[in-house]
Design an enzyme around this catalytic site. Structure first.
Site, PDB file in Angstrom:
ATOM      1  N   LEU A  16     -69.381  44.007 -31.762  1.00  0.00           N
ATOM      2  CA  LEU A  16     -69.439  43.693 -30.334  1.00  0.00           C
ATOM      3  C   LEU A  16     -68.595  42.450 -30.040  1.00  0.00           C
ATOM      4  CD1 LEU A  16     -70.807  44.600 -27.673  1.00  0.00           C
ATOM      5  CD2 LEU A  16     -72.605  42.925 -28.120  1.00  0.00           C
ATOM      6  N   GLY A  31     -64.453  53.149 -48.063  1.00  0.00           N
ATOM      7  CA  GLY A  31     -64.231  51.721 -48.326  1.00  0.00           C
ATOM      8  C   GLY A  31     -65.259  50.973 -47.512  1.00  0.00           C
ATOM      9  N   HIS A  32     -66.302  50.486 -48.170  1.00  0.00           N
ATOM     10  CA  HIS A  32     -67.399  49.818 -47.469  1.00  0.00           C
ATOM     11  C   HIS A  32     -67.347  48.319 -47.778  1.00  0.00           C
ATOM     12  CE1 HIS A  32     -69.930  53.765 -47.178  1.00  0.00           C
ATOM     13  NE2 HIS A  32     -68.716  53.883 -46.682  1.00  0.00           N
ATOM     14  N   LYS A  52     -70.725  50.468 -41.963  1.00  0.00           N
ATOM     15  CA  LYS A  52     -71.862  50.979 -42.734  1.00  0.00           C
ATOM     16  C   LYS A  52     -72.176  50.080 -43.922  1.00  0.00           C
ATOM     17  CE  LYS A  52     -69.651  54.848 -43.334  1.00  0.00           C
ATOM     18  NZ  LYS A  52     -68.484  54.617 -42.480  1.00  0.00           N
ATOM     19  N   GLN A  74     -67.896  57.935 -44.713  1.00  0.00           N
ATOM     20  CA  GLN A  74     -67.132  58.552 -43.607  1.00  0.00           C
ATOM     21  C   GLN A  74     -67.991  58.540 -42.334  1.00  0.00           C
ATOM     22  OE1 GLN A  74     -66.934  60.490 -46.929  1.00  0.00           O
ATOM     23  NE2 GLN A  74     -65.462  58.858 -47.180  1.00  0.00           N
ATOM     24  N   ASP A  85     -65.660  53.887 -40.903  1.00  0.00           N
ATOM     25  CA  ASP A  85     -65.368  52.447 -40.798  1.00  0.00           C
ATOM     26  C   ASP A  85     -66.151  51.751 -39.680  1.00  0.00           C
ATOM     27  OD1 ASP A  85     -63.534  52.751 -42.879  1.00  0.00           O
ATOM     28  OD2 ASP A  85     -61.929  53.263 -41.492  1.00  0.00           O
TER      29      ASP A  85
HETATM   30  P1  GDP Z   1     -67.547  51.048 -43.363  1.00  0.00           P
HETATM   31  O1  GDP Z   1     -66.577  51.930 -44.035  1.00  0.00           O
HETATM   32  O2  GDP Z   1     -68.331  51.744 -42.298  1.00  0.00           O
HETATM   33  O3  GDP Z   1     -68.453  50.310 -44.320  1.00  0.00           O
HETATM   34  O4  GDP Z   1     -66.688  49.925 -42.595  1.00  0.00           O
HETATM   35  P2  GDP Z   1     -65.449  49.094 -43.233  1.00  0.00           P
HETATM   36  O5  GDP Z   1     -65.994  48.097 -44.181  1.00  0.00           O
HETATM   37  O6  GDP Z   1     -64.392  50.023 -43.715  1.00  0.00           O
HETATM   38  O7  GDP Z   1     -64.861  48.408 -41.906  1.00  0.00           O
HETATM   39  C1  GDP Z   1     -65.628  47.575 -41.132  1.00  0.00           C
HETATM   40  C2  GDP Z   1     -64.920  46.225 -41.064  1.00  0.00           C
HETATM   41  O8  GDP Z   1     -65.491  45.461 -40.005  1.00  0.00           O
HETATM   42  C3  GDP Z   1     -65.100  45.363 -42.300  1.00  0.00           C
HETATM   43  O9  GDP Z   1     -63.970  44.576 -42.467  1.00  0.00           O
HETATM   44  C4  GDP Z   1     -66.320  44.520 -41.980  1.00  0.00           C
HETATM   45  O10 GDP Z   1     -66.338  43.286 -42.690  1.00  0.00           O
HETATM   46  C5  GDP Z   1     -66.107  44.285 -40.515  1.00  0.00           C
HETATM   47  N1  GDP Z   1     -67.325  44.125 -39.700  1.00  0.00           N
HETATM   48  C6  GDP Z   1     -68.519  44.771 -39.815  1.00  0.00           C
HETATM   49  N2  GDP Z   1     -69.339  44.435 -38.803  1.00  0.00           N
HETATM   50  C7  GDP Z   1     -68.652  43.563 -38.024  1.00  0.00           C
HETATM   51  C8  GDP Z   1     -68.934  42.885 -36.791  1.00  0.00           C
HETATM   52  O11 GDP Z   1     -70.004  43.017 -36.190  1.00  0.00           O
HETATM   53  N3  GDP Z   1     -67.947  42.080 -36.281  1.00  0.00           N
HETATM   54  C9  GDP Z   1     -66.748  41.918 -36.902  1.00  0.00           C
HETATM   55  N4  GDP Z   1     -65.846  41.133 -36.330  1.00  0.00           N
HETATM   56  N5  GDP Z   1     -66.446  42.550 -38.046  1.00  0.00           N
HETATM   57  C10 GDP Z   1     -67.372  43.366 -38.597  1.00  0.00           C
HETATM   58  P1  IMO Z   2     -65.664  55.083 -44.821  1.00  0.00           P
HETATM   59  O1  IMO Z   2     -66.836  55.521 -45.670  1.00  0.00           O
HETATM   60  C1  IMO Z   2     -62.351  56.361 -42.270  1.00  0.00           C
HETATM   61  C2  IMO Z   2     -60.361  60.127 -43.342  1.00  0.00           C
HETATM   62  C3  IMO Z   2     -58.934  60.054 -43.836  1.00  0.00           C
HETATM   63  C4  IMO Z   2     -58.416  61.380 -43.303  1.00  0.00           C
HETATM   64  C5  IMO Z   2     -59.597  62.312 -43.503  1.00  0.00           C
HETATM   65  C6  IMO Z   2     -59.552  63.146 -44.765  1.00  0.00           C
HETATM   66  O2  IMO Z   2     -65.014  53.845 -45.278  1.00  0.00           O
HETATM   67  O3  IMO Z   2     -66.023  55.086 -43.373  1.00  0.00           O
HETATM   68  P2  IMO Z   2     -59.916  62.556 -47.334  1.00  0.00           P
HETATM   69  O4  IMO Z   2     -59.187  61.613 -48.245  1.00  0.00           O
HETATM   70  O5  IMO Z   2     -61.363  62.287 -47.235  1.00  0.00           O
HETATM   71  O6  IMO Z   2     -59.622  63.995 -47.664  1.00  0.00           O
HETATM   72  O7  IMO Z   2     -59.257  62.310 -45.884  1.00  0.00           O
HETATM   73  O8  IMO Z   2     -60.745  61.475 -43.538  1.00  0.00           O
HETATM   74  N1  IMO Z   2     -61.327  59.284 -44.096  1.00  0.00           N
HETATM   75  C7  IMO Z   2     -61.860  58.142 -43.613  1.00  0.00           C
HETATM   76  N2  IMO Z   2     -61.619  57.471 -42.469  1.00  0.00           N
HETATM   77  N3  IMO Z   2     -63.292  55.914 -43.129  1.00  0.00           N
HETATM   78  C8  IMO Z   2     -63.560  56.581 -44.279  1.00  0.00           C
HETATM   79  O9  IMO Z   2     -64.576  56.251 -45.103  1.00  0.00           O
HETATM   80  C9  IMO Z   2     -62.798  57.741 -44.582  1.00  0.00           C
HETATM   81  N4  IMO Z   2     -62.785  58.609 -45.617  1.00  0.00           N
HETATM   82  C10 IMO Z   2     -61.896  59.549 -45.290  1.00  0.00           C
HETATM   83  O10 IMO Z   2     -58.255  58.965 -43.270  1.00  0.00           O
HETATM   84  O11 IMO Z   2     -58.163  61.292 -41.927  1.00  0.00           O
HETATM   85 MG    MG Z   3     -64.550  52.012 -44.496  1.00  0.00          MG
END
Ligand code: GDP
Ligand code: IMO
Ligand code: MG
Length: 427
Positions: free
Chosen positions: A331, A40-41, A16, A223, A13
């Site tokens: 940031l 979840g991207h 990415k 991840q 999270d």
């Molecule tokens: P990922 O799994 O690495 O793609 O990240 P997620 O999408 O799960 O979580 C990142 C969250 O932070 C999302 O809600 C993005 O919209 C948000 N986000 C990404 N970059 C920034 C940033 O620079 N500032 C803020 N405030 N939110 C961001």
């Molecule tokens: P993105 O790509 C954050 C965590 C789960 C759990 C562990 C194992 O959005 O960054 P699983 O269902 O994969 O067997 O769970 O990994 N986990 C993540 N945490 N971001 C993710 O993906 C994750 N995918 C799995 O919360 O701790």
């Molecule tokens: Mg995510």
């Protein structure tokens, strides 16, 4: 044109999805190489906020071919729902290509994920319960069912009947859960086949040809480094190779095809699920980060644990992945704080650790050593050049850069594409 891996440098999270979407237009292919819909991207573009779980975050650009590699596990129902969602948003999924060697998540994998977590009780991993672990278990046990099995209903049924002998015993006798018949699953999965089969491609040959022809390939990690099955905080990890090396195994491309490895790290730290987290905050500051950062899981809706930036973790990620560049995201979330702490080392049992400890026990009991930096206390979400950031924010980035020993070539100051500062990023 290069082959570039984009990888999470923490516990997932990190943003990415945003960064993949930002740079994807410069590539011909954007490729997921591991994981499944545990990811979840989030992509925010053209006023739309999309949560992608399986389909690469480059899907928004008509010039990009999105690819799901052999290292992924695919829940076909989720994939079809995601394709439908994108089509409703006016985004074509026609170009999507899927490796026939990727494994399918089956209904019993979902049941077994939940059941084994229940059995672990207080030792649970805190999985996303999407069937990821059980699907990779079957892959390793050589009883997995692959995307290519959808091409031949007779083979699909035969493999299913074979594996159900064991799965049904497990479900019924160990977990007291309902069993499955091959006919029921076949009926369901062969309707999915009609949607998925047209997308099956020889991904490895395609990507190798593309790289030889100097076309750009972006490998989108899911991840993060500390969730990697080998290099993460085992056993509190996912079941795939999230680190940069996974890109070669998960697509069938040789390591010399990779020119750069871009690590994504949040300006603080979050984690979902169980496991060690030395810099975790249980106070008001943690709550502030969670609130301002909107730290709720994109996939499961669970609250993310929040803490200070851990330079030990990111330095480790830099080494394990061979990072050539670092992107610091969110940031802007730190703008509310008077002072900001950064963990520079751990103490455990009279030993000082500059990298992630080699034993689980040391990691679990590590005490962070912090350095405190002044906050900047102003809105930076409108900054587009590094020089526009307040001095304290520039110093914070310089400090992170020094500790990671990797250039910070991108900084995100908000969730949308344009809220990004390019600081020497080059393909
Ligand atoms: P990922 O799994 O690495 O793609 O990240 P997620 O999408 O799960 O979580 C990142 C969250 O932070 C999302 O809600 C993005 O919209 C948000 N986000 C990404 N970059 C920034 C940033 O620079 N500032 C803020 N405030 N939110 C961001
Ligand atoms: P993105 O790509 C954050 C965590 C789960 C759990 C562990 C194992 O959005 O960054 P699983 O269902 O994969 O067997 O769970 O990994 N986990 C993540 N945490 N971001 C993710 O993906 C994750 N995918 C799995 O919360 O701790
Ligand atoms: Mg995510």
């Amino acid at each position: 044109m290069p082959g570039i891996v984009l990888v999470g440098a923490q516990w997932g999270d990190e943003g990415k999805g945003k960064i993949t979407d930002l740079i994807a237009h410069d590539f011909d292919f954007v490729v997921r190489y591991q994981g499944g819909n545990n990811a979840g991207h989030t992509v925010i573009a053209d006023g739309k906020r999309l949560a992608l779980h399986l389909i690469p975050s480059g899907i928004m650009y008509p010039n990009v071919t999105p690819v799901i590699g052999n290292g992924c596990v695919i829940d076909p129902r989720v994939l079809i729902d995601e394709m439908d969602m994108l089509e409703r948003e006016g985004i074509s999924t026609e170009r999507l290509l899927i490796s026939g060697n990727a494994h399918l998540i089956m209904p019993y994998h979902l049941d077994l994920d939940g059941a084994s977590e229940l059995l672990l009780g207080k030792n649970e991993i805190g999985t996303t319960r999407r069937g990821i672990g059980p699907a990779y278990q079957d892959k390793a046990a050589r009883v997995g069912i692959r995307v290519q099995d959808l091409l031949d209903p007779a083979i699909f049924k035969l493999k299913l009947e074979t594996v159900l002998v064991e799965k049904n015993r497990l479900l019924e006798r160990l977990y007291d859960l309902p069993t499955y018949t091959a006919d029921d699953i076949c009926a369901q999965y062969l309707t999915y086949a009609a949607r998925i089969v047209p997308h099956i491609a020889d991904v490895s040959t395609l990507l190798n040809d593309a790289l030889r022809a100097n076309r750009g390939v972006l490998f989108e990690g899911a991840q993060g480094t500390l969730l990697d099955i080998d290099h993460g905080s085992y056993p509190f990890v996912t079941s795939s190779s999230c680190t940069a090396g996974g890109a070669t195994v998960g697509t069938g491309v040789g390591p010399v095809a990779i020119n750069k490895v871009l690590g994504i790290a949040k300006a603080y730290l979050t984690r979902v699920g169980s496991g060690p987290f030395p810099t975790e905050l249980f106070d008001e500051t943690g709550e502030t980060l969670a609130k301002i950062g909107g730290e709720v899981g994109t996939t499961t809706g669970r609250s993310r644990r929040c803490g200070w930036y851990d330079a030990v973790v990111v330095r480790y990620a830099a080494i394990i992945n061979g990072l050539t560049d670092l992107c610091v995201t969110k940031l802007d979330v730190l703008s509310a704080l008077d002072n900001i702490k950064v963990c520079v080392a751990y103490d455990y049992a009279d030993k000082l650790y500059g990298t992630v400890p080699e034993t689980q026990t040391a990691f679990h009991h590590a005490t962070p050593r912090y350095e405190e930096l002044p906050g900047w206390k102003c809105d930076i979400s409108g900054c587009r050049r590094f020089e526009e950031l307040p001095a304290a924010a520039r110093d914070y980035i310089a400090f992170i850069e020094k500790l990671a020993d990797v250039p910070v070539s991108m900084i995100a100051v908000g969730p949308s594409r344009e809220q990004t500062i390019m600081r020497g990023w080059r393909l």
